[in-house]
Design a protein around this motif. Sequence first.
Motif, mmCIF file in Angstrom:
data_model
loop_
_atom_site.group_PDB
_atom_site.id
_atom_site.type_symbol
_atom_site.label_atom_id
_atom_site.label_comp_id
_atom_site.label_asym_id
_atom_site.label_seq_id
_atom_site.Cartn_x
_atom_site.Cartn_y
_atom_site.Cartn_z
ATOM 1 N N LEU A 1 0.799 -1.231 0.000
ATOM 2 C CA LEU A 1 0.000 0.000 0.000
ATOM 3 C C LEU A 1 0.826 1.274 0.000
ATOM 4 O O LEU A 1 0.320 2.334 -0.362
ATOM 5 C CB LEU A 1 -0.982 -0.009 1.177
ATOM 6 C CG LEU A 1 -2.056 -1.107 1.104
ATOM 7 C CD1 LEU A 1 -2.796 -1.233 2.428
ATOM 8 C CD2 LEU A 1 -3.049 -0.853 -0.026
ATOM 9 N N ASP B 1 -4.440 -9.741 2.087
ATOM 10 C CA ASP B 1 -5.554 -8.906 2.559
ATOM 11 C C ASP B 1 -5.618 -7.556 1.847
ATOM 12 O O ASP B 1 -6.708 -7.029 1.592
ATOM 13 C CB ASP B 1 -5.442 -8.657 4.072
ATOM 14 C CG ASP B 1 -6.053 -9.795 4.871
ATOM 15 O OD1 ASP B 1 -6.261 -10.880 4.307
ATOM 16 O OD2 ASP B 1 -6.329 -9.587 6.061
ATOM 17 N N SER B 2 -4.471 -6.998 1.523
ATOM 18 C CA SER B 2 -4.519 -5.680 0.881
ATOM 19 C C SER B 2 -5.018 -5.793 -0.562
ATOM 20 O O SER B 2 -5.639 -4.864 -1.084
ATOM 21 C CB SER B 2 -3.179 -4.946 0.967
ATOM 22 O OG SER B 2 -2.099 -5.808 0.868
ATOM 23 N N ILE C 1 -7.316 -8.002 -1.469
ATOM 24 C CA ILE C 1 -8.766 -8.160 -1.284
ATOM 25 C C ILE C 1 -9.408 -6.793 -1.028
ATOM 26 O O ILE C 1 -10.415 -6.430 -1.638
ATOM 27 C CB ILE C 1 -9.050 -9.101 -0.086
ATOM 28 C CG1 ILE C 1 -8.573 -10.526 -0.406
ATOM 29 C CG2 ILE C 1 -10.531 -9.086 0.287
ATOM 30 C CD1 ILE C 1 -8.521 -11.445 0.804
ATOM 31 N N ALA C 2 -8.790 -6.023 -0.145
ATOM 32 C CA ALA C 2 -9.332 -4.700 0.186
ATOM 33 C C ALA C 2 -9.309 -3.781 -1.031
ATOM 34 O O ALA C 2 -10.270 -3.060 -1.306
ATOM 35 C CB ALA C 2 -8.535 -4.084 1.334
ATOM 36 N N ASP D 1 -12.131 -4.543 -3.378
ATOM 37 C CA ASP D 1 -13.435 -4.093 -2.883
ATOM 38 C C ASP D 1 -13.580 -2.572 -2.990
ATOM 39 O O ASP D 1 -14.673 -2.063 -3.252
ATOM 40 C CB ASP D 1 -13.667 -4.577 -1.451
ATOM 41 C CG ASP D 1 -14.056 -6.057 -1.436
ATOM 42 O OD1 ASP D 1 -14.377 -6.592 -2.516
ATOM 43 O OD2 ASP D 1 -14.032 -6.670 -0.369
ATOM 44 N N LEU D 2 -12.483 -1.859 -2.782
ATOM 45 C CA LEU D 2 -12.544 -0.405 -2.952
ATOM 46 C C LEU D 2 -12.775 -0.045 -4.421
ATOM 47 O O LEU D 2 -13.554 0.856 -4.741
ATOM 48 C CB LEU D 2 -11.253 0.240 -2.443
ATOM 49 C CG LEU D 2 -11.095 0.217 -0.917
ATOM 50 C CD1 LEU D 2 -9.689 0.627 -0.523
ATOM 51 C CD2 LEU D 2 -12.124 1.132 -0.258
#
Lengths: 239, 239
Positions: free
Chosen positions: B10, B175-176, B178-179, B182-183
Amino acid sequence: MSPRKLEVCLTPALLHLYDIRESIVVVIDIFRATSSICYGIENGAEAIIPVATVKKCESYRNSGYLLAAERDGEVVSGFDFGNSPFAYSKDKVQGETVVLTTTNGTHAINVSRNAKQVVIGSFLNKSALSNWLKSQPNDVLLLCAGWKNLFNLEDTLFAGAVVSHLNNEGYKLDDSAIASEDLYLAGKNDLNEYLKKTSHSERLKNLGIEEDIRFCLNVDITTTIPVLVGDRLVKMMKD
Amino acid sequence: MSPRKLEVCLTPALLHLYDIRESIVVVIDIFRATSSICYGIENGAEAIIPVATVKKCESYRNSGYLLAAERDGEVVSGFDFGNSPFAYSKDKVQGETVVLTTTNGTHAINVSRNAKQVVIGSFLNKSALSNWLKSQPNDVLLLCAGWKNLFNLEDTLFAGAVVSHLNNEGYKLDDSAIASEDLYLAGKNDLNEYLKKTSHSERLKNLGIEEDIRFCLNVDITTTIPVLVGDRLVKMMKD
């Protein structure tokens, strides 16, 4: 007066980018440290002392305190318990002081010590925490403990839940607060289901602690706010 | 064979947590460095040389190269241009070599040099890039340049667009990733509108470069993939 800031630090590895000296830092480690801390303080634990290392935890042996140590999701051999919330029930912790070291959560607490105030958040005390934050004049930094300094979804989702709760209060959000809220809105209808797709959930499942996970996603079953006073997390005495 | 990994870093401040030696790193700085690099290479720039400092950029004076330097969103005084995509049109860059330093993007490129391969992504070349990644056997790390090492939404949104494009290809997501996806799904219907709420968008608006922002959100208007070869970004020659 410029508006209060409401920011999200996605992992402790980014904390150095924020000036926290005048801020309230909310430490978040949903699976499971901060959920268990909230539960333990609610259940009458006198204090929980977060320590960085297993060795430091061990040094409290024979102090009369309960010793809790978790690494990589498991109780460290030779310790009373780890960070399962079920170890923090009333019959186990009422009137007791617990010394706790965990993989991520206690690290995040320790690196936050320069903050104006350090408090503990989880879904368990979401509304109590959010309402208290609202009543304070300070900037707020929601600090996700993550997994070994990496981003994780469950901590970010909870940060988003707090942002969502506070979003009409005139705070100035940073991009990670905006993102956290949108992720929370995407997952809030079924947090457990949403989080099943994460890497951490898979890891926790392999550890056989699905009961813990479900418990940690209970919203608003506690009303106390653990606050760091010196080296101890204790129940905040509200005005 | 274990599945390829598709991960999102990120901000460059987290890059040390990843082992990138066998991975393809995609550098992402949507507003505006990597969008402009994609546009410039598409428009026939022979090479773009990313450098870390304004001083280093200055050292190429009298080399026959075009010099581009941006700091905090503005062209540095005394330079030909900064990182507005409109400075990278065919009439300006065809056959030219550009030396470029920017606040975030060139930093992210420089810290990625240990990767197996470094390529440049933006909405402009989204499908060309994603399809190429799919054809490669390597793990992929999408590196968001962020803003001065902080998370930003536009880079994450583009990372999510790539994840979304690749998500049925059997990659293992962190996880990032996946996030991010979704964003992206939350914002994709109107990227420009979605990004208006970000801090960076406000900053860029104050700089009077809303035209640039709109341009950088054009999807699939280029088909080349800039790749780092030695110290130069050049057009990838596909098999």
